[in-house]
Scaffold this motif. Structure first.
Motif, PDB file in Angstrom:
ATOM      1  N   ALA A 140       0.501  -0.679  -0.424  1.00 21.45           N
ATOM      2  CA  ALA A 140      -0.060   0.137  -0.065  1.00 21.45           C
ATOM      3  C   ALA A 140       0.813   1.327   0.125  1.00 21.45           C
ATOM      4  O   ALA A 140       0.593   2.457  -0.718  1.00 21.45           O
ATOM      5  CB  ALA A 140      -0.912  -0.180   0.923  1.00 21.45           C
TER       6      ALA A 140
ATOM      7  N   ASP B 290       3.947   2.292   9.020  1.00 17.17           N
ATOM      8  CA  ASP B 290       2.241   1.180   7.651  1.00 17.17           C
ATOM      9  C   ASP B 290       1.751  -0.112   8.624  1.00 17.17           C
ATOM     10  O   ASP B 290       3.008  -0.748   8.636  1.00 17.17           O
ATOM     11  CB  ASP B 290       2.540   1.314   6.916  1.00 17.17           C
ATOM     12  CG  ASP B 290       2.939   2.601   6.138  1.00 17.17           C
ATOM     13  OD1 ASP B 290       2.282   3.547   6.652  1.00 17.17           O
ATOM     14  OD2 ASP B 290       3.653   3.455   5.958  1.00 17.17           O
ATOM     15  N   GLU B 291       0.599  -0.471   8.748  1.00 12.67           N
ATOM     16  CA  GLU B 291       0.278  -1.992   8.693  1.00 12.67           C
ATOM     17  C   GLU B 291      -1.012  -2.559   7.948  1.00 12.67           C
ATOM     18  O   GLU B 291      -1.564  -0.695   7.523  1.00 12.67           O
ATOM     19  CB  GLU B 291      -0.171  -1.995  10.007  1.00 12.67           C
ATOM     20  CG  GLU B 291       0.993  -1.406  11.588  1.00 12.67           C
ATOM     21  CD  GLU B 291       0.531  -2.082  12.643  1.00 12.67           C
ATOM     22  OE1 GLU B 291      -0.732  -2.705  13.055  1.00 12.67           O
ATOM     23  OE2 GLU B 291       1.145  -2.235  13.905  1.00 12.67           O
ATOM     24  N   GLN B 292      -1.199  -2.963   7.605  1.00  8.08           N
ATOM     25  CA  GLN B 292      -1.900  -3.854   6.501  1.00  8.08           C
ATOM     26  C   GLN B 292      -2.313  -4.670   6.246  1.00  8.08           C
ATOM     27  O   GLN B 292      -1.013  -5.970   6.926  1.00  8.08           O
ATOM     28  CB  GLN B 292      -1.803  -3.012   4.908  1.00  8.08           C
ATOM     29  CG  GLN B 292      -0.610  -4.290   4.514  1.00  8.08           C
ATOM     30  CD  GLN B 292      -0.507  -4.167   2.736  1.00  8.08           C
ATOM     31  OE1 GLN B 292       0.265  -2.969   2.298  1.00  8.08           O
ATOM     32  NE2 GLN B 292      -1.256  -4.480   1.685  1.00  8.08           N
TER      33      GLN B 292
ATOM     34  N   TYR C 176      -8.938  -5.284   3.015  1.00  4.49           N
ATOM     35  CA  TYR C 176      -8.204  -4.481   3.147  1.00  4.49           C
ATOM     36  C   TYR C 176      -8.151  -4.193   4.540  1.00  4.49           C
ATOM     37  O   TYR C 176      -9.709  -2.686   4.110  1.00  4.49           O
ATOM     38  CB  TYR C 176      -7.437  -3.484   2.072  1.00  4.49           C
ATOM     39  CG  TYR C 176      -6.913  -2.888   1.952  1.00  4.49           C
ATOM     40  CD1 TYR C 176      -5.445  -3.452   2.047  1.00  4.49           C
ATOM     41  CD2 TYR C 176      -6.792  -1.662   2.571  1.00  4.49           C
ATOM     42  CE1 TYR C 176      -4.403  -2.835   2.253  1.00  4.49           C
ATOM     43  CE2 TYR C 176      -5.468  -0.861   2.847  1.00  4.49           C
ATOM     44  CZ  TYR C 176      -4.238  -1.452   2.625  1.00  4.49           C
ATOM     45  OH  TYR C 176      -3.351  -0.791   3.071  1.00  4.49           O
TER      46      TYR C 176
ATOM     47  N   SER D 205      -1.952   3.982   8.214  1.00  2.00           N
ATOM     48  CA  SER D 205      -1.025   5.034   7.587  1.00  2.00           C
ATOM     49  C   SER D 205      -1.198   5.909   8.619  1.00  2.00           C
ATOM     50  O   SER D 205      -1.842   6.947   8.632  1.00  2.00           O
ATOM     51  CB  SER D 205      -1.191   5.035   5.875  1.00  2.00           C
ATOM     52  OG  SER D 205      -0.239   5.787   6.138  1.00  2.00           O
TER      53      SER D 205
ATOM     54  N   SER E 230      -5.089  -7.955   4.123  1.00  2.33           N
ATOM     55  CA  SER E 230      -5.749  -7.903   3.408  1.00  2.33           C
ATOM     56  C   SER E 230      -5.616  -9.512   3.126  1.00  2.33           C
ATOM     57  O   SER E 230      -5.191 -10.517   3.969  1.00  2.33           O
ATOM     58  CB  SER E 230      -5.376  -8.059   1.975  1.00  2.33           C
ATOM     59  OG  SER E 230      -3.632  -8.335   1.794  1.00  2.33           O
TER      60      SER E 230
ATOM     61  N   ASN F 149      -6.319   6.325   7.857  1.00  2.44           N
ATOM     62  CA  ASN F 149      -6.698   4.711   8.217  1.00  2.44           C
ATOM     63  C   ASN F 149      -8.078   4.699   6.931  1.00  2.44           C
ATOM     64  O   ASN F 149      -8.765   4.912   6.839  1.00  2.44           O
ATOM     65  CB  ASN F 149      -7.174   4.253   9.783  1.00  2.44           C
ATOM     66  CG  ASN F 149      -5.505   4.035  10.386  1.00  2.44           C
ATOM     67  OD1 ASN F 149      -4.853   4.365   9.955  1.00  2.44           O
ATOM     68  ND2 ASN F 149      -6.484   4.518  11.785  1.00  2.44           N
TER      69      ASN F 149
ATOM     70  N   GLY G 151      -5.938  -0.987   6.096  1.00  2.04           N
ATOM     71  CA  GLY G 151      -4.668  -0.238   6.571  1.00  2.04           C
ATOM     72  C   GLY G 151      -4.244   0.414   7.426  1.00  2.04           C
ATOM     73  O   GLY G 151      -5.797   1.882   7.595  1.00  2.04           O
TER      74      GLY G 151
END
Length: 763
Positions: free
Chosen positions: A131, A355-357, A380, A384, A359, A413, A382
C-alpha cells in the motif's frame, strides 16, 4: 508533438500492413523460415497479468515481462532499473531517501509519499498489494520475473492502479535440493552477498526455500559538513539486509499451499541533495560533485519492512479452481530530510512513517474451451500514520525565539471491500470479448494534529544526542485540527474485444476505468472535507504479433482521461466568501501516446530488441478562486511531472560458446527526453539524456559457475530524478528566498558510472 504523431502514423501503418494479404500470408511460412539454421527463435513468455497463467502474446493488455535471466544478464539488482525495459514508465528513488518509490506510468502516479496520499501505480509481491511507497524500492532477490502492466487495472487489481501495476513474482520451488551463492564487488567499495536455496522436507510434498542478501556500498558522494559530531558522512550509500523464507506443501496434484515470510532492513544513510544555487545564510559554496551535500540533521536513516502471506490454491475439477491469499505487512521508517542542505537548521524535516496492513482475497476461477473467468472477493484494512517536524530554527532565532517548528502528525486509515469478476468469451474461432467489473466500498478515518511551537523539536527522544521530547508541552501547542471519516463506493468496468487474425497475430481494443482512493489532507491546518477519488478512463487499440518465429512486434495506441485530480488550492467553504487553502478535486488532465516493443532473434546467437514510448500529456483545467471569490483556471502552473515525451531502449544480446564455457555479451542504450520534476510551479526540467550499459556473462560447462561483468552509465551522465524548490523566481533570472528564509533549490541525481563483477556458484 510532431514526433508523437509520426510514431502513431508508423504504428497505424504497421497494423494496416499486417492485415494486408501479402504480409498476412507470411505467418504460415514461419515454420519454414525457422528451419534455416542461421535464424533464431523467440522465447515463449508466460505472465499472470490477468490473474491466471497465459502466454504473453495472448494477453490483450499492455504488459512488459522481464525474466530472471534477463535481469541477471543486465545486472539489474533493484526494481527502479526495470524502467529501462518498459515504455512510458518512470521508477525512481524518491528525493531524500533510498527506498521510497516514485512510480509513474503513462503520466499517472503520485509525487508526494506522505501518509494519506495514495499511489497511482500499484506494487504487488506475489499478488499481495503493497500500500505504501516507503520500502517499495525492492531489491531483486530470488525473483522469477517482474511484470509491468500499463494502464488502469481497476477490474482485477482494484484501487490505486489508475496508472498501472508492477508485479514482483518470486521464484517457485522445483522440488529438488538446490543452493546458490552470489558475490558482487564493484567500485565505491560495493560488496554484495546473496544466498538462496531449497530443501525437500518430505519428498514430492513439503519444501523449504530460503533467500538472503547483504548489500553494501560506500556513497557516491559525502556530507562535506555536518552540524552534529560523529555522523557517517557517506551520501548515496547502501546498507541493506533482505531475507525470505518459504514453505510449500503440495499433498496432491489438486492442492497447493505456500507460506511466505520476508523482511528487509535498510540502514542506508539519509540522502543529501545538491544545492544548485548558493545559500544566502551560509558561506558554503555549491559543491563540486552533484552527490555531495551539507547537513544539520543526523545522517542515519532506518527503514524496516516485514511481510507474511499464506496462499492456498485448489483445483476443484478440470474447469473450476479456488485460490485464497491472506497477507499482513508492516513497515516503519525513520528518516531525515534536510531540505536546505546546509549546516544550519534553516529547513529540516525529520519524520516517522508507521504503516500496517492486512488483506484477504478469495478467488473462484473457471476455464473451458470458450470461457475463461476470474472472480473474487477482496478485503483490505490498512493503518498509515506518521509524524514530521518542519524545523525552522534560524527563522525562530531571528524573531527572538529558541527555535521554531511546525509539527504535523496523524493517521489516514482505510478499510475496503471489493467484489469483482472478469471473463473472456470466444464469440467465434477468431473473435472474443472480455468483460470485467469491480465494485469497491471504502471507508477512511483521518486524524491530523498540526501546530507551531517556538522550540526545535524532533519526532522522538534521542533523535539527536541529548534530546528529550516533552510530550506534555508539545501537545499543548499542537492541537487536533481534523478528526473525520468518509465513505466512498466505486464501480470500475473493463470492456475489450480481441481478434485472433491468425495463430501469431492478435488485434485488440479495450476500455478500462480505475480510481485512486479519496483521502483527507494529511497536512490540514483546520477541519476540511475529504477529497473524492480520482478517476481515469483509458482507451487502447493494439497488436501482438510474431513473424517467421523470429520477430515479435507488440504495439499499442492509447488515450486516457484523468479526472478529479487531488491538489491543494484556494477553495470556498460553506459560502463563497469563506476561502481557504485545502485539498480538493480540482484538476483534469489527459494523455495520448503510442508504445512499440520489438524483439528480433536475428540468429541463434544474436537477439536485438527495442522499446519505444511516446506520450503527449497536459492539464486541461485546474480550478481555483481569486481573492474576490471568482473561479479561475490555474492550469498554466501545472505540468504532468516525471513523464518524458519519449522513452526508448535499444539493445542486443549475443551468445557464443568456447572451450571454457558459454558467454552472453549484451548492451543497451536507454533514452529519456526532457521532463519536469514537479507537478506545480515547476522550476527544474531535466533535459533529454541517454544511458549506455554493457555486460558480459559467463556460464561454466557444468552449469555450476557463473560470472558477470557489468558496466553501467558508461558516459557517466548526470541526470536529475527529484528536487525541492523553496524559492521565488524574480525578473532578472535569479531567485528570492522561500520558506525558512534561504534560497533552497535542491536536486537529487541518478547513479553515476559504475562497474561491478559478480561470481556465483550453484548446485
Amino acid at each position: 508533438m510532431k514526433q508523437l504523431k509520426s510514431t502513431r502514423c508508423y504504428l497505424a501503418l504497421a497494423i494496416a500492413g499486417a492485415l494486408n494479404g501479402n504480409l498476412a500470408t507470411a505467418a504460415p511460412t514461419a515454420s519454414g523460415a525457422a528451419d534455416n539454421d542461421t535464424t533464431g527463435s523467440l522465447e515463449h513468455i508466460e505472465v499472470t497479468a490477468r490473474r491466471t497463467v497465459e502466454n504473453l502474446q495472448q494477453v490483450p493488455v499492455s504488459i512488459t515481462s522481464v525474466g530472471a535471466e534477463q535481469l541477471a544478464q543486465n545486472g539489474i539488482s533493484i526494481l527502479t532499473e526495470v524502467q529501462q525495459f518498459t515504455p512510458n514508465t518512470t521508477l525512481q528513488r524518491s528525493r531524500g531517501t533510498n527506498s521510497t518509490l516514485t512510480a509513474f506510468i503513462r503520466g499517472v502516479g503520485q509525487e508526494d509519499p506522505l501518509w494519506g496520499y495514495e499511489p497511482g501505480v500499484g506494487i504487488y509481491i506475489d499478488d499481495v498489494y503493497i500500500a505504501r511507497p516507503q520500502g517499495a524500492v525492492l531489491d531483486i532477490l530470488d525473483v522469477e520475473r517482474v511484470e509491468i502492466l500499463r494502464g488502469p487495472q481497476g477490474s482485477l487489481y482494484g484501487k490505486n492502479t489508475i496508472g498501472g501495476a508492477i508485479k514482483y513474482v518470486t521464484r517457485a520451488m522445483t522440488g529438488e535440493s538446490e543452493f546458490s551463492i552470489n558475490t558482487t564487488v564493484g567500485d565505491y567499495s560495493r560488496r554484495d552477498v546473496q544466498i538462496s536455496g531449497q530443501v525437500p522436507l518430505i519428498d514430492d510434498e513439503l519444501y523449504l526455500g530460503f533467500a538472503g542478501a547483504r548489500l553494501t556500498r560506500d556513497g557516491f558522494g559525502e556530507f562535506i559538513t555536518s552540524d552534529l559530531d560523529n555522523q557517517d558522512r557517506e551520501n548515496y550509500n547502501k546498507d541493506v539486509f533482505a531475507g525470505r523464507l518459504t514453505l510449500e506443501y503440495s499433498p496432491s496434484d489438486a492442492l497447493f499451499i505456500r507460506l511466505n515470510y520476508d523482511k528487509t532492513d535498510d540502514d542506508s544513510n539519509a540522502k543529501g541533495g545538491y544545492r544548485l544555487i548558493p545559500s544566502l545564510l551560509t558561506q558554503a559554496p555549491v559543491p563540486d560533485s552533484v552527490y555531495d551535500s551539507y547537513t544539520s540533521l543526523p545522517t542515519w536513516n532506518e527503514v524496516e519492512t516485514e511481510g507474511l502471506s499464506l496462499t492456498v490454491t485448489y483445483d476443484i475439477n478440470d474447469s473450476w479452481s479456488f485460490k485464497s491469499t491472506t497477507a499482513r505487512r508492516e513497515s516503519d521508517s525513520r528518516t531525515n530530510i534536510d531540505f536546505d542542505n546546509t549546516s544550519l537548521r534553516i529547513f529540516d524535516v525529520p519524520a516517522i512513517y508507521d504503516d500496517e496492513q492486512f488483506s484477504q482475497e478469495f478467488q473462484l476461477n473457471y476455464n473451458s474451451d470458450k470461457l475463461t473467468l476470474v472472480s473474487g472477493l477482496y478485503y483490505y484494512d490498512g493503518e498509515s500514520c506518521g509524524t514530521f517536524d518542519a524545523i525552522l530554527e534560524v527563522l525562530g532565532n531571528a524573531i527572538g525565539e529558541q527555535g521554531l517548528t511546525r509539527e504535523v502528525s496523524g493517521c489516514n486509515n482505510s478499510e475496503s471491500y471489493a467484489i469483482y469478476a472478469q471473463g473472456s468469451y470466444d464469440l467465434t474461432d477468431k473473435l472474443s470479448m472480455t468483460l470485467g467489473a469491480r465494485y469497491t466500498r471504502e471507508e477512511k478515518d483521518a486524524l491530523v494534529k498540526n501546530g507551531v511551537i517556538t522550540q526545535t523539536i524532533y519526532p522522538d527522544s534521542g533523535w539527536v544526542p541529548g534530546y528529550i521530547r516533552n510530550e506534555a508541552t508539545i501537545n499543548a501547542f499542537i492541537p487536533t485540527v481534523l478528526d473525520d471519516s468518509e465513505t466512498w463506493s466505486r464501480f470500475t468496468p473493463r470492456l475489450g474485444l480481441e481478434y485472433q487474425y491468425h495463430r501469431d497475430m492478435m488485434l485488440f481494443a479495450s476500455y478500462a476505468q480505475g480510481f485512486k482512493s479519496g483521502t483527507f489532507n494529511p497536512r490540514a491546518e483546520m477541519a476540511e472535507p475529504a477529497a473524492d477519488p480520482e478517476l481515469v478512463d483509458s482507451f487502447e487499440i493494439g497488436i501482438k504479433s510474431e513473424w517467421f518465429n523470429s520477430l515479435r512486434v507488440n504495439a499499442t495506441l492509447f488515450y486516457l482521461d484523468h479526472k478529479d485530480r487531488q491538489f491543494v488550492t484556494v477553495l470556498p467553504g460553506e459560502s463563497a466568501a469563506d476561502l481557504n487553502q485545502r485539498l480538493g478535486n480540482i484538476g483534469t488532465s489527459d494523455a495520448s501516446g503510442a508504445e512499440i516493443e520489438l524483439q528480433y532473434a536475428a540468429t541463434d546467437s544474436l537477439s536485438l530488441f527495442a522499446t519505444i514510448g511516446t506520450i503527449d500529456s497536459s492539464f486541461d483545467k485546474v480550478k481555483s478562486y481569486d481573492e474576490e471569490g471568482n473561479k479561475i483556471d490555474i492550469s498554466d502552473s501545472f505540468t504532468v511531472s516525471n513523464t518524458p515525451n519519449t522513452t526508448m531502449n535499444l539493445g542486443f544480446s549475443y551468445d557464443f560458446d568456447s572451450q571454457y564455457g558459454s558467454f552472453v555479451f549484451n548492451g543497451n542504450y536507454y533514452y529519456r527526453s526532457s521532463y519536469d520534476l514537479t507537478v506545480t510551479d515547476n522550476l527544474l526540467t531535466q533535459e533529454g539524456y541517454g544511458l549506455a550499459n554493457l555486460g558480459l556473462t559467463w556460464y561454466s560447462n557444468n552449469d555450476h559457475w557463473q560470472a558477470s561483468l557489468q558496466w553501467k552509465n558508461i558516459t557517466d551522465k548526470e541526470y536529475l530524478v527529484g528536487n525541492y524548490a523553496f524559492v521565488t523566481p524574480n525578473d532578472d533570472g535569479g531567485y528570492l528566498p522561500g520558506l525558512g528564509g534561504d534560497t533552497t533549490l535542491i536536486g537529487y541525481y541518478g547513479d553515476p558510472e559504475t562497474v561491478a563483477l559478480s561470481l556465483s556458484y550453484s548446485f
